[in-house]
Design an enzyme around this catalytic site. Structure first.
Site, PDB file in Angstrom:
ATOM      1  N   ASP A   1       1.365 -23.664  37.101  1.00 29.81           N
ATOM      2  CA  ASP A   1       1.776 -25.248  36.862  1.00 29.81           C
ATOM      3  C   ASP A   1       3.360 -25.345  36.798  1.00 29.81           C
ATOM      4  O   ASP A   1       3.346 -24.889  35.471  1.00 29.81           O
ATOM      5  CB  ASP A   1       1.061 -25.921  36.257  1.00 29.81           C
ATOM      6  CG  ASP A   1      -0.252 -26.246  36.775  1.00 29.81           C
ATOM      7  OD1 ASP A   1      -0.509 -25.893  38.297  1.00 29.81           O
ATOM      8  OD2 ASP A   1      -1.266 -27.113  36.265  1.00 29.81           O
TER       9      ASP A   1
ATOM     10  N   TRP B   1      -3.774 -15.164  37.708  1.00 26.75           N
ATOM     11  CA  TRP B   1      -4.390 -16.237  36.156  1.00 26.75           C
ATOM     12  C   TRP B   1      -5.372 -15.757  35.672  1.00 26.75           C
ATOM     13  O   TRP B   1      -5.785 -14.768  35.875  1.00 26.75           O
ATOM     14  CB  TRP B   1      -5.261 -17.259  36.973  1.00 26.75           C
ATOM     15  CG  TRP B   1      -5.059 -18.367  35.887  1.00 26.75           C
ATOM     16  CD1 TRP B   1      -4.202 -19.398  35.967  1.00 26.75           C
ATOM     17  CD2 TRP B   1      -5.797 -18.514  35.145  1.00 26.75           C
ATOM     18  NE1 TRP B   1      -4.449 -20.356  34.574  1.00 26.75           N
ATOM     19  CE2 TRP B   1      -5.769 -19.432  34.518  1.00 26.75           C
ATOM     20  CE3 TRP B   1      -7.191 -17.937  34.813  1.00 26.75           C
ATOM     21  CZ2 TRP B   1      -6.250 -20.078  33.422  1.00 26.75           C
ATOM     22  CZ3 TRP B   1      -7.827 -18.263  33.818  1.00 26.75           C
ATOM     23  CH2 TRP B   1      -7.491 -19.963  33.283  1.00 26.75           C
TER      24      TRP B   1
ATOM     25  N   SER C   1      -1.811 -26.640  31.117  1.00 27.68           N
ATOM     26  CA  SER C   1      -0.655 -27.737  30.800  1.00 27.68           C
ATOM     27  C   SER C   1      -0.284 -28.547  30.299  1.00 27.68           C
ATOM     28  O   SER C   1      -0.678 -29.105  29.765  1.00 27.68           O
ATOM     29  CB  SER C   1      -0.154 -27.667  32.551  1.00 27.68           C
ATOM     30  OG  SER C   1      -0.574 -26.988  33.287  1.00 27.68           O
TER      31      SER C   1
END
Ligand SMILES: *[C@@H]1O[C@H](CO)[C@@H](O)[C@H](O)[C@H]1NC(C)=O
Ligand SMILES: *[C@@H]1O[C@H](CO)[C@@H](O)[C@H](O)[C@H]1NC(C)=O
Ligand SMILES: *[C@@H]1O[C@H](CO)[C@@H](O)[C@H](O)[C@H]1NC(C)=O
Ligand SMILES: *[C@@H]1O[C@H](CO)[C@@H](O)[C@H](O)[C@H]1NC(C)=O
Length: 487
Positions: free
Chosen positions: A61, A85, A117
């Site tokens: 993101d 990730w 995020s």
């Protein structure tokens, strides 16, 4: 004596660091050395020339999209140590114009928390990051999510707030409580947080604060009726041309009848909002923001009355072919958002044209392929009364993709072969041309005035080769584009 004084000084520094929750700058220095070393090993074949990606490793993101001391700052979910990730850091780029980007040092390191995020605002000349602390623990959910602050006075070195978290997870709520997007209106700060009800429906929670530290819950701005997914990620909420737009990335939305299930999509709801009652009244149902294969977790910022958006240029649950090359993931071109009737238009920012180099005007013939080294921009004009088909592939082969206009169904599609198609109907409101951006492994198609946009990752080998497969001649103005992010 001298050494004792030094010792006292050192322990005082350590004390101050601990009090401010300062992440170790030397740990970041060490990471930056690792990044420089690893960067040299990256296979450049699919590396992007004018899109933001990680210097090495994985990104997802976009975060903290903001304007600070006259420059645009953009952060991203970052895992430098692998191309998948992992424990989340915040990577960081800066730009004078939303087109040319430079990497800055890593902004946030995970400590007791993974740095999930969030967003950025400016208060008293301080750049303030508000992000989700994801902490794995032993309780039955296995994790907790709360909201943290971090500050910077130089736009590059961040200090985590000693009093974190500033927003604990709601009592009796789901632990899925993340992605704060913060802004100021009047005397108050507001933030929207993506969440999940205990019966697994997506929702967006609105909070208010006088000072960024003390927050009160106001209301939810919306909630899935069950068909709109079990979790609403990455909310954003802003005024545009007198309306309010709730942008969100729901997980688990039910497909339309006959449609294909997609676990993650990004879209928006247009409505009205009242800062006295905090009531958001939807006026237009959820619509997708970008119809391509790879667009998620979009976030906006505003400057001089213009609203800009950027998305993650990838998707969960699919291969990322560049991840054998030492990197994975990218961000889309920055687009300006405009409200037009019941929908949003997306256009590349005005300064995007500054990357254009020599142009050529060609009429595409059957056996004549228009070739680009790695990057290109094309303005394609066809007659919409007849079908349009463009085939794109690499100069040395690689993945193929077809862009189609069906003049009978009025549908535009981006087809990566083997049924991997994205499509939507298009009614031009002005221009009828297609503006296509090609980078070494990305394709962005802007139709007309930006009524319909597709962002898809495509992996041609050795640059791009474009063919007309239409029944009609296509007029193409083509540009090479210069690099806008360092190698
Ligand atoms: C900015 O200054 C105001 C007034 O001094 C103060 O209340 C506020 O906490 C400051 N903001 C930050 C992020 O330190
Ligand atoms: C917002 O709601 C308040 C309270 O109902 C009302 O007095 C006000 O006129 C509303 N504002 C707008 C812009 O509709
Ligand atoms: C291409 O066509 C456009 C529009 O007709 C024109 O403005 C431009 O000068 C042409 N460029 C070249 C290189 O011929
Ligand atoms: C474009 O391609 C189609 C199909 O190959 C062909 O029929 C058409 O004549 C081409 N247009 C031109 C101008 O060559």
């Amino acid at each position: 004596m001298a050494s004792l004084r030094l010792l006292l000084l050192l322990s005082l520094v350590a004390f101050i660091n601990a009090k401010l929750g300062r992440q170790s700058e030397s740990a970041i220095d060490e990471l930056e050395r690792y990044i420089q070393e690893k960067k040299a090993e990256i296979n450049q074949r699919y590396r992007l020339h004018y899109h933001v990606s990680a210097p090495v490793g994985w990104i997802n993101d976009p975060n903290g999209f903001s304007v600070y001391k006259g420059e645009y700052h953009l952060f991203y979910q970052f895992y430098p140590y692998d191309t998948v990730w992992g424990p989340m850091h915040w990577g960081h780029v800066v730009s004078p114009d939303l087109v040319n980007w430079q990497w800055l040092r890593t902004a946030l390191l995970p400590e007791e928390e993974y740095c999930f995020s969030g967003s950025a605002v400016v208060d008293n000349d301080t750049l303030v990051l508000m992000y989700t602390a994801h902490i794995e623990d032993e309780d039955e959910d296995g994790f907790d999510q709360t909201q943290y602050l971090a500050f910077s006075d130089d736009g590059e070195r961040f200090t985590k707030y000693e009093g974190n978290p500033v927003i604990p997870r709601p009592e009796n709520g789901s632990p899925h409580f993340r992605d704060p997007k913060t802004w100021k209106h009047g005397d108050y700060w507001y933030t929207v947080i993506g969440a999940r009800t205990i019966d697994d429906r997506g929702t967006v929670l609105l909070y208010r604060s006088p000072d960024l530290f003390d927050w009160e819950f106001l209301t939810d701005l919306g909630e899935s009726d069950g068909t709109m997914g079990f979790m609403w990620e990455c909310p954003d909420f802003f005024e545009l041309a007198g309306k309010y737009v709730l942008l969100l990335s729901p997980e688990g939305v039910e497909p339309p009848p006959g449609g294909i299930y997609r676990s993650h999509i990004t879209g928006y709801i247009i409505g009205s909002f009242n800062y006295t009652t905090y009531e958001f009244i939807p006026e237009v149902e959820f619509q997708e923001l970008d119809y391509g294969h790879d667009f998620y977790a979009a976030q906006t910022t505003e400057r001089d009355g213009k609203r800009y958006v950027v998305g993650w240029f990838n998707m969960w649950g699919v291969d990322h072919p560049e991840n054998v090359d030492g990197w994975a993931g990218a961000l889309t071109l920055i687009r300006e958002l405009q409200l037009y009737g019941n929908r949003l238009l997306m256009k590349p920012v005005d300064d995007q044209v500054t990357l254009r180099q020599g142009s050529t005007n060609v009429t595409l013939q059957t056996n004549y392929g228009l070739s680009f080294d790695a990057t290109g921009e094309m303005i394609v004009e066809g007659d919409l009364v007849q079908d349009i088909v463009l085939e794109l592939t690499g100069n040395a082969g690689g993945q193929q993709v077809w862009l189609r206009w069906n003049s009978v169904t009025k549908i535009v599609s981006v087809d990566r072969g083997n049924g991997d198609v994205r499509q939507v109907d298009w009614t031009p409101i002005g221009s009828t041309s297609w503006r296509i951006f090609l980078d070494a492994s990305t394709l962005e198609l802007f139709c007309g005035e930006g009524e319909v946009v597709f962002s898809s990752r495509v992996y041609p080998d050795g640059g791009w080769l474009v063919f007309n497969r239409s029944v009609q001649p296509l007029q193409v103005t083509a540009f090479l584009l210069s690099r806008s992010i360092p190698v």
